[in-house]
Enzyme design. Structure first.
Site, PDB file in Angstrom:
ATOM      1  N   ALA A  11     -13.103  28.705   4.765  1.00  9.98           N
ATOM      2  CA  ALA A  11     -13.440  28.252   3.415  1.00  9.98           C
ATOM      3  C   ALA A  11     -12.220  28.230   2.507  1.00  9.98           C
ATOM      4  O   ALA A  11     -12.321  28.390   1.295  1.00  9.98           O
ATOM      5  CB  ALA A  11     -14.514  29.167   2.821  1.00  9.98           C
ATOM      6  N   ARG A  17     -10.530  15.805  -1.100  1.00 20.38           N
ATOM      7  CA  ARG A  17     -11.321  14.580  -1.261  1.00 20.38           C
ATOM      8  C   ARG A  17     -12.464  14.723  -2.263  1.00 20.38           C
ATOM      9  O   ARG A  17     -13.085  13.744  -2.651  1.00 20.38           O
ATOM     10  CB  ARG A  17     -11.854  14.128   0.109  1.00 20.38           C
ATOM     11  CG  ARG A  17     -10.766  13.578   1.018  1.00 20.38           C
ATOM     12  CD  ARG A  17     -11.213  13.498   2.475  1.00 20.38           C
ATOM     13  NE  ARG A  17     -11.099  14.782   3.173  1.00 20.38           N
ATOM     14  CZ  ARG A  17     -11.453  14.982   4.444  1.00 20.38           C
ATOM     15  NH1 ARG A  17     -11.964  14.002   5.147  1.00 20.38           N
ATOM     16  NH2 ARG A  17     -11.314  16.179   5.006  1.00 20.38           N
TER      17      ARG A  17
END
Ligand code: UD1
Ligand code: CA
Length: 421
Positions: A11, A17
């Site tokens: 994580a 993006r």
């Protein structure tokens, strides 16, 4: 089960993006951060103390994690292989199986993970890759097979046009025997288009070293969705919502228009209840049988709605208990309220439950009649069979006894007709 499994959740990535200042894993899916989904599944499977690799936006992620997991910090973030190298510092001597799960593979179900674990243990493979078959595999790593045998994983960017036609993709979830994982991690190099240390490069190294690799296509395409962009996030909402609604439909709930209805996971709804379009129901809500909900209703967490209630258009309910056969058909806000069986809530009724410091309770008895546009400044109590007049303002602390009628601003008992002059 789970005793010999150490989970590592990845994580730390920025989630470039997403084009967002919020770390990707803290973006929410039905009120819960993405990171919460794998954590919840691991907990249900009895796999304790997962390691979570955090990096980008670490302060926020650490604050969110609190004590739910063992965090390690990866800074800078040099790729998924590098992330696991960092996690290894916590478990270098561990010799069981390592389950790796990228947090952005949010929708993978407990059943799928469990199947992969069972098969990994049974087969004694060195590595088990959870794979999926996709009609449109663009963006995912491809499973390379030679004569059926898995020999590697190729990232989209580094793939030849022929390899890009492979439809079996890597979900990024794996089970590794710890030692071969740790040994090959030392050997990976950032020699690829992204110049990152790819975890996927351990696969061909393990193959070369004589390890046994299997890819199990147990993940359905819809659970193998990686959340990489805002569009993916919305897609994940759609998938999860559709699945939840199908489950309710199979239990006899009528959802008039599923695409226009949002129901969080973990909601319970009884048979023959009809959910009209543009309704939003949050986590943990319980709705009984034969109710009518919406259109345009918002039922928030902490609410229980009993059988045969009607919650109509532009009604918001939060942390409230709505009794059997209650009608609240139009334009109402009920917060921190308890409403008894058979009570009618007139259009425009509002509970003023928040005084800037505390949330205060409104209690309304059975078969009461709340007139149109009544304002209830909590705490307020209204007894069984009591009534309020249209536009009444019940100020803080008002108690309307059983059968009494309150009217006006501020509301006061309505004098019986005979006594008026
Ligand atoms: C990765 C896999 C790809 C697979 C896909 C499935 C690699 C090289 N590729 O690609 O084969 O099909 O997942 O979704 O592993 N992360 C870190 N530290 C880092 C980089 C990433 O913790 O330095 C975390 C991210 O936060 C994310 C996960 O690892 O949760 C995957 O990273 P991402 O960049 O999204 O990998 P993909 O390009 O999707
Ligand atoms: Ca990803």
């Amino acid at each position: 089960m789970g005793g010999r499994i150490q989970a590592i959740i990845l994580a730390a990535g920025r989630g470039t993006r997403m084009k967002s200042e919020v770390p990707k894993v803290l973006h929410t899916l039905f009120d819960r951060p993405l990171l919460d989904y794998p954590l919840a599944v691991l907990k249900q499977l009895g796999i304790r103390r997962p390691i979570v690799v955090v990096g980008w936006g670490k302060d926020k992620v650490l604050e969110y994690l609190d004590h739910q997991a063992v965090p390690v910090i990866q800074s800078p973030q040099l790729g998924t292989g590098h992330a696991v190298q960092i996690a290894k510092r916590k478990i270098g001597h561990f010799r069981g199986d390592v389950l790796i799960w990228p947090a952005d593979m949010t929708l993978i179900r407990k059943e799928t993970i469990n199947q992969a674990i069972q098969e990994h243990v049974r087969s004694e493979a060195t590595v088990t890759i959870l794979s999926s078959f996709m009609v449109h595999p663009t963006g995912y790593g491809r499973i390379l097979r030679r004569g059926g045998r898995v020999v590697g994983v190729r990232e989209e960017l580094d793939a030849t046009s022929e390899e890009r036609r492979i439809q079996e993709v890597n979900t990024g979830v794996y089970l590794f025997k710890a030692k071969p994982l740790f040994d090959t991690l030392k050997k990976i190099q950032p020699k690829n288009r992204k110049k990152e240390y790819y975890l996927t490069d351990t696969i061909h190294l393990i193959d070369e070293a004589g390890g046994r690799i299997q890819a199990l296509p147990y993940a359905l395409p819809e659970e193998a969705l990686g959340v990489n962009s805002q569009a993916d996030l919305a897609h994940a909402v759609r998938i999860l919502n559709r699945k939840t609604i199908q489950k309710h439909q199979m239990e006899g709930v009528t959802v008039v228009s599923p695409e226009q209805t949002f129901i969080a996971p973990d909601v319970r709804i009884g048979r023959d209840t009809v959910i009209h379009p543009w309704t939003y129901i949050e986590r943990g809500v319980r709705i009984g049988k034969n109710c009518q909900i919406g259109p345009f209703a918002k039922i928030r967490s902490g609410s229980v709605i009993e059988d045969k209630a009607i919650i109509g258009s532009f009604v918001e309910i939060v942390r409230s208990k709505i009794g059997k056969g209650v009608f609240a058909k139009h334009l109402t806000y009920l917060g921190d309220a308890a409403v008894g069986e058979g009570t009618n809530i007139g259009a425009g009724t509002i509970t003023a439950n928040y005084d800037g410091k505390n949330k205060n309770k409104t209690r309304i008895g059975k078969k009461a009649f709340i007139g149109v546009d009544t304002l209830l400044v909590a705490p307020v109590q209204i007894g069984d069979g009591a009534k309020t007049g249209a536009g009444a303002v019940l100020t803080r602390g008002t108690k309307v006894k059983k059968g009494e009628i309150f009217v006006g601003v501020p509301a006061h008992p309505l004098k019986p007709k005979g006594r008026r002059r």
